[in-house]
Scaffold this motif. Structure first.
Motif, PDB file in Angstrom:
ATOM      1  N   MET A   1       0.829  -1.178   0.000  1.00 51.32           N
ATOM      2  CA  MET A   1       0.000   0.000   0.000  1.00 51.32           C
ATOM      3  C   MET A   1       0.876   1.245   0.000  1.00 51.32           C
ATOM      4  O   MET A   1       2.005   1.228   0.452  1.00 51.32           O
ATOM      5  N   ASP A   2       0.325   2.307  -0.483  1.00 51.81           N
ATOM      6  CA  ASP A   2       1.001   3.588  -0.520  1.00 51.81           C
ATOM      7  C   ASP A   2       1.162   4.136   0.887  1.00 51.81           C
ATOM      8  O   ASP A   2       0.230   4.100   1.671  1.00 51.81           O
ATOM      9  N   ALA A   3       2.303   4.656   1.206  1.00 51.53           N
ATOM     10  CA  ALA A   3       2.501   5.270   2.515  1.00 51.53           C
ATOM     11  C   ALA A   3       1.698   6.559   2.629  1.00 51.53           C
ATOM     12  O   ALA A   3       1.410   7.028   3.726  1.00 51.53           O
ATOM     13  N   ALA A   4       1.342   7.143   1.473  1.00 51.73           N
ATOM     14  CA  ALA A   4       0.597   8.406   1.479  1.00 51.73           C
ATOM     15  C   ALA A   4      -0.851   8.225   1.913  1.00 51.73           C
ATOM     16  O   ALA A   4      -1.505   9.186   2.266  1.00 51.73           O
ATOM     17  N   ILE A   5      -1.348   6.993   1.867  1.00 52.21           N
ATOM     18  CA  ILE A   5      -2.741   6.765   2.256  1.00 52.21           C
ATOM     19  C   ILE A   5      -2.825   6.843   3.770  1.00 52.21           C
ATOM     20  O   ILE A   5      -2.204   6.072   4.485  1.00 52.21           O
ATOM     21  N   SER A   6      -3.605   7.798   4.263  1.00 51.36           N
ATOM     22  CA  SER A   6      -3.697   7.983   5.704  1.00 51.36           C
ATOM     23  C   SER A   6      -5.051   7.548   6.243  1.00 51.36           C
ATOM     24  O   SER A   6      -5.310   7.696   7.421  1.00 51.36           O
ATOM     25  N   ARG A   7      -5.935   7.030   5.359  1.00 51.24           N
ATOM     26  CA  ARG A   7      -7.234   6.555   5.815  1.00 51.24           C
ATOM     27  C   ARG A   7      -7.050   5.303   6.655  1.00 51.24           C
ATOM     28  O   ARG A   7      -6.024   4.638   6.595  1.00 51.24           O
ATOM     29  N   SER A   8      -8.067   4.955   7.396  1.00 50.75           N
ATOM     30  CA  SER A   8      -7.991   3.744   8.203  1.00 50.75           C
ATOM     31  C   SER A   8      -8.652   2.569   7.504  1.00 50.75           C
ATOM     32  O   SER A   8      -8.718   1.487   8.071  1.00 50.75           O
ATOM     33  N   THR A   9      -9.149   2.760   6.272  1.00 51.99           N
ATOM     34  CA  THR A   9      -9.799   1.698   5.521  1.00 51.99           C
ATOM     35  C   THR A   9      -9.134   1.540   4.165  1.00 51.99           C
ATOM     36  O   THR A   9      -8.937   2.521   3.453  1.00 51.99           O
ATOM     37  N   VAL A  10      -8.787   0.325   3.811  1.00 48.15           N
ATOM     38  CA  VAL A  10      -8.248   0.034   2.491  1.00 48.15           C
ATOM     39  C   VAL A  10      -9.420  -0.400   1.626  1.00 48.15           C
ATOM     40  O   VAL A  10     -10.167  -1.304   1.990  1.00 48.15           O
ATOM     41  N   THR A  11      -9.580   0.236   0.482  1.00 42.91           N
ATOM     42  CA  THR A  11     -10.703  -0.055  -0.405  1.00 42.91           C
ATOM     43  C   THR A  11     -10.293  -1.010  -1.520  1.00 42.91           C
ATOM     44  O   THR A  11      -9.097  -1.275  -1.731  1.00 42.91           O
ATOM     45  N   ARG A  12     -11.287  -1.485  -2.244  1.00 38.59           N
ATOM     46  CA  ARG A  12     -11.053  -2.350  -3.392  1.00 38.59           C
ATOM     47  C   ARG A  12     -10.182  -1.616  -4.420  1.00 38.59           C
ATOM     48  O   ARG A  12      -9.287  -2.217  -5.020  1.00 38.59           O
ATOM     49  N   ASP A  13     -10.437  -0.332  -4.620  1.00 42.97           N
ATOM     50  CA  ASP A  13      -9.615   0.454  -5.559  1.00 42.97           C
ATOM     51  C   ASP A  13      -8.175   0.542  -5.099  1.00 42.97           C
ATOM     52  O   ASP A  13      -7.252   0.493  -5.918  1.00 42.97           O
ATOM     53  N   ASP A  14      -7.949   0.663  -3.788  1.00 39.34           N
ATOM     54  CA  ASP A  14      -6.580   0.696  -3.253  1.00 39.34           C
ATOM     55  C   ASP A  14      -5.856  -0.618  -3.559  1.00 39.34           C
ATOM     56  O   ASP A  14      -4.686  -0.618  -3.943  1.00 39.34           O
ATOM     57  N   LEU A  15      -6.558  -1.726  -3.376  1.00 36.21           N
ATOM     58  CA  LEU A  15      -5.955  -3.033  -3.662  1.00 36.21           C
ATOM     59  C   LEU A  15      -5.669  -3.197  -5.147  1.00 36.21           C
ATOM     60  O   LEU A  15      -4.601  -3.693  -5.532  1.00 36.21           O
ATOM     61  N   ALA A  16      -6.602  -2.787  -5.992  1.00 35.67           N
ATOM     62  CA  ALA A  16      -6.391  -2.870  -7.439  1.00 35.67           C
ATOM     63  C   ALA A  16      -5.199  -2.014  -7.854  1.00 35.67           C
ATOM     64  O   ALA A  16      -4.388  -2.432  -8.699  1.00 35.67           O
ATOM     65  N   HIS A  17      -5.068  -0.829  -7.267  1.00 34.71           N
ATOM     66  CA  HIS A  17      -3.930   0.036  -7.580  1.00 34.71           C
ATOM     67  C   HIS A  17      -2.617  -0.615  -7.141  1.00 34.71           C
ATOM     68  O   HIS A  17      -1.600  -0.524  -7.847  1.00 34.71           O
ATOM     69  N   ALA A  18      -2.611  -1.258  -5.989  1.00 35.01           N
ATOM     70  CA  ALA A  18      -1.402  -1.931  -5.505  1.00 35.01           C
ATOM     71  C   ALA A  18      -1.001  -3.062  -6.451  1.00 35.01           C
ATOM     72  O   ALA A  18       0.191  -3.248  -6.727  1.00 35.01           O
ATOM     73  N   ILE A  19      -1.975  -3.810  -6.959  1.00 33.02           N
ATOM     74  CA  ILE A  19      -1.676  -4.868  -7.931  1.00 33.02           C
ATOM     75  C   ILE A  19      -1.103  -4.251  -9.202  1.00 33.02           C
ATOM     76  O   ILE A  19      -0.092  -4.717  -9.737  1.00 33.02           O
ATOM     77  N   TYR A  20      -1.743  -3.190  -9.692  1.00 35.98           N
ATOM     78  CA  TYR A  20      -1.282  -2.503 -10.903  1.00 35.98           C
ATOM     79  C   TYR A  20       0.154  -2.003 -10.732  1.00 35.98           C
ATOM     80  O   TYR A  20       0.993  -2.134 -11.642  1.00 35.98           O
ATOM     81  N   ALA A  21       0.467  -1.437  -9.568  1.00 32.88           N
ATOM     82  CA  ALA A  21       1.794  -0.880  -9.326  1.00 32.88           C
ATOM     83  C   ALA A  21       2.875  -1.951  -9.216  1.00 32.88           C
ATOM     84  O   ALA A  21       4.038  -1.699  -9.538  1.00 32.88           O
ATOM     85  N   ARG A  22       2.510  -3.145  -8.797  1.00 28.70           N
ATOM     86  CA  ARG A  22       3.515  -4.190  -8.550  1.00 28.70           C
ATOM     87  C   ARG A  22       3.680  -5.182  -9.680  1.00 28.70           C
ATOM     88  O   ARG A  22       4.628  -5.967  -9.668  1.00 28.70           O
ATOM     89  N   VAL A  23       2.764  -5.188 -10.644  1.00 30.86           N
ATOM     90  CA  VAL A  23       2.862  -6.152 -11.738  1.00 30.86           C
ATOM     91  C   VAL A  23       3.115  -5.394 -13.037  1.00 30.86           C
ATOM     92  O   VAL A  23       2.204  -4.778 -13.585  1.00 30.86           O
ATOM     93  N   PRO A  24       4.351  -5.440 -13.534  1.00 34.44           N
ATOM     94  CA  PRO A  24       4.669  -4.718 -14.765  1.00 34.44           C
ATOM     95  C   PRO A  24       3.864  -5.265 -15.947  1.00 34.44           C
ATOM     96  O   PRO A  24       3.642  -6.462 -16.068  1.00 34.44           O
TER      97      PRO A  24
END
Length: 112
Positions: A1-24
């Motif tokens: 997850m992004d360190a910039a995210i300061s919310r206390s809830t991880v959303t489906r979009d956050d997870l999708a973005h993490a997958i996108y960022a880690r899989v070239p």
């Protein structure tokens, strides 16, 4: 997850973005589709009553609860609580130790 995210809830979009960022080479749409497919498979397994084990994360399982007597807290009137199936989660030791080591302070409203 992004360190910039300061919310206390991880959303489906956050997870999708993490997958996108880690899989070239994976597009954002493909990352979202991959996550949606994985979550749908997890939901289907639990709906069938199967246990779902995610190594180093934990185990989701379905438990049946019997009908039992209860009461309406507002009126105090007796009421029957019907039988139902619920999902329970048991965290893996690795997850427990990672959370304990993070040193994060409890979220407001959480009990210590």
């Amino acid at each position: 997850m992004d360190a910039a995210i300061s919310r206390s809830t991880v959303t489906r979009d956050d997870l999708a973005h993490a997958i996108y960022a880690r899989v070239p080479g994976l597009s954002r749409a493909d990352a979202k589709a991959l996550l949606d497919c994985a979550l749908e498979e997890m939901l289907s397994a639990l709906a069938r009553g199967e246990d779902l084990s995610l190594r180093r994360f934990g185990v989701f399982s379905v438990r049946s609860k019997n009908a039992r007597p209860g009461r309406n807290p507002k009126t105090g009137a007796a009421a029957l609580i019907s039988s139902r199936r619920v999902v329970v989660f048991k965290a893996a030791p690795h997850l427990k130790s990672a959370v304990a080591a993070s040193g994060a302070s409890p979220v407001a409203g959480d009990s210590p």
